[in-house]
Design an enzyme around this catalytic site. Structure first.
Site, PDB file in Angstrom:
ATOM      1  N   ILE A  70      51.901 -26.746 -29.308  1.00  0.00           N
ATOM      2  CA  ILE A  70      51.303 -27.963 -28.757  1.00  0.00           C
ATOM      3  C   ILE A  70      49.959 -27.631 -28.126  1.00  0.00           C
ATOM      4  CG2 ILE A  70      51.593 -29.843 -27.101  1.00  0.00           C
ATOM      5  CD1 ILE A  70      54.617 -29.423 -27.366  1.00  0.00           C
ATOM      6  N   MET A  92      51.691 -21.897 -21.536  1.00  0.00           N
ATOM      7  CA  MET A  92      50.756 -20.780 -21.481  1.00  0.00           C
ATOM      8  C   MET A  92      49.475 -21.208 -20.781  1.00  0.00           C
ATOM      9  SD  MET A  92      51.171 -19.500 -25.435  1.00  0.00           S
ATOM     10  CE  MET A  92      51.232 -21.180 -26.065  1.00  0.00           C
ATOM     11  N   GLY A 148      45.055 -22.164 -23.978  1.00  0.00           N
ATOM     12  CA  GLY A 148      45.931 -22.685 -22.938  1.00  0.00           C
ATOM     13  C   GLY A 148      46.769 -23.809 -23.523  1.00  0.00           C
ATOM     14  N   SER A 149      48.079 -23.677 -23.551  1.00  0.00           N
ATOM     15  CA  SER A 149      48.869 -24.615 -24.334  1.00  0.00           C
ATOM     16  C   SER A 149      50.356 -24.430 -24.055  1.00  0.00           C
ATOM     17  CB  SER A 149      48.565 -24.402 -25.816  1.00  0.00           C
ATOM     18  OG  SER A 149      48.485 -23.014 -26.091  1.00  0.00           O
ATOM     19  N   ARG A 150      51.184 -24.801 -25.051  1.00  0.00           N
ATOM     20  CA  ARG A 150      52.630 -24.793 -24.836  1.00  0.00           C
ATOM     21  C   ARG A 150      53.354 -24.691 -26.177  1.00  0.00           C
ATOM     22  NH1 ARG A 150      55.233 -30.176 -22.089  1.00  0.00           N
ATOM     23  NH2 ARG A 150      57.183 -30.249 -23.236  1.00  0.00           N
TER      24      ARG A 150
END
Length: 232
Positions: free
Chosen positions: A159, A102, A189-191
């Site tokens: 994450i 993301m 902002g990540s995953r």
């Protein structure tokens, strides 16, 4: 599309986690406006971005225990075998991992990829590397849910990324969860990694855009086959 649908789509709900940030951006914009009109409008733009970041639209989720849906909006950044994080208690055997990255413009509300009972939630501190990097799965701060699904145990791991410094999880171990249910959010902002039993067949490719709660990322069952992929 009817006029009613158009109006409804123009006003996407904002997740409650975002209201303090939106209010903060708006307040700073007003203060800046006392000193500079230009700074005021920059603040307005940043406030609008913050509201956009925390949007929480409704999704139409396919209800079929054979299907696994994306836990996040973003780009599929990894598909393949990987050993799940040790703290999840899923053993040392490789599982099928599908990762969705993301960026700061993605909707960051995370949704359950399958239905089942949450048997564990494990949080681990760590680094804040770029979440697109493969090593982020092992080294970054993370929060993992283990779900006892009809096809075995599935994990969804939030994450943190280079900018993301806060993982939010709204559910608890022992709760039942439906496919597509909201379970958390990551700022900014990540995953999310999904670990699936090897009987699951991936239905997405690296680089594909995924929509949380809607995009089918994998399928269980003897009839499931890997999709053909064309890059153009």
């Amino acid at each position: 599309m009817s006029l009613v649908d158009t109006i409804r789509n123009a006003f996407v709900p904002i997740n409650r986690e975002g209201w303090p940030f939106i209010a903060g951006f708006a307040g700073v914009s007003v203060v800046l406006g006392v000193f500079s009109t230009s700074l005021f409008w920059i603040g307005v733009i940043l406030t609008a971005w913050c509201a956009y970041f925390f949007r929480d639209p409704e999704r139409v989720t396919p209800v079929d225990d054979r299907l696994v849906v994306s836990p996040a909006d973003g780009i599929v950044s990894a598909v393949g075998p990987a050993v799940p994080p040790r703290e999840l208690g899923l053993g040392e055997t490789e599982m099928t991992r599908i990762s969705v990255f993301m960026n700061v413009f993605s909707c960051h509300v995370n949704r359950s990829p399958v239905r089942g009972r949450i048997v564990a939630i494990e949080h681990r501190p760590g680094k804040f590397l770029n979440a697109e990097l493969d090593k982020a799965s092992a080294e970054n701060e993370r929060n993992g849910l283990v779900i006892d699904s009809p096809h075995g145990r599935v994990a969804a791991v939030q994450i943190a990324g280079l900018v993301a410094r806060r993982i939010v999880c709204w559910t608890e171990a022992g709760n039942d969860i439906a496919v597509g249910d909201r379970f958390g959010l990551i700022r900014f902002g990540s995953r999310v990694d999904v670990y699936l039993p090897q009987s699951a067949v991936a239905k997405v490719a690296i680089g594909q855009t995924a929509v949380a709660g809607e995009t089918i990322i994998a399928e269980f069952g003897a009839q499931a086959v890997s999709p053909l992929v064309r890059v153009s």
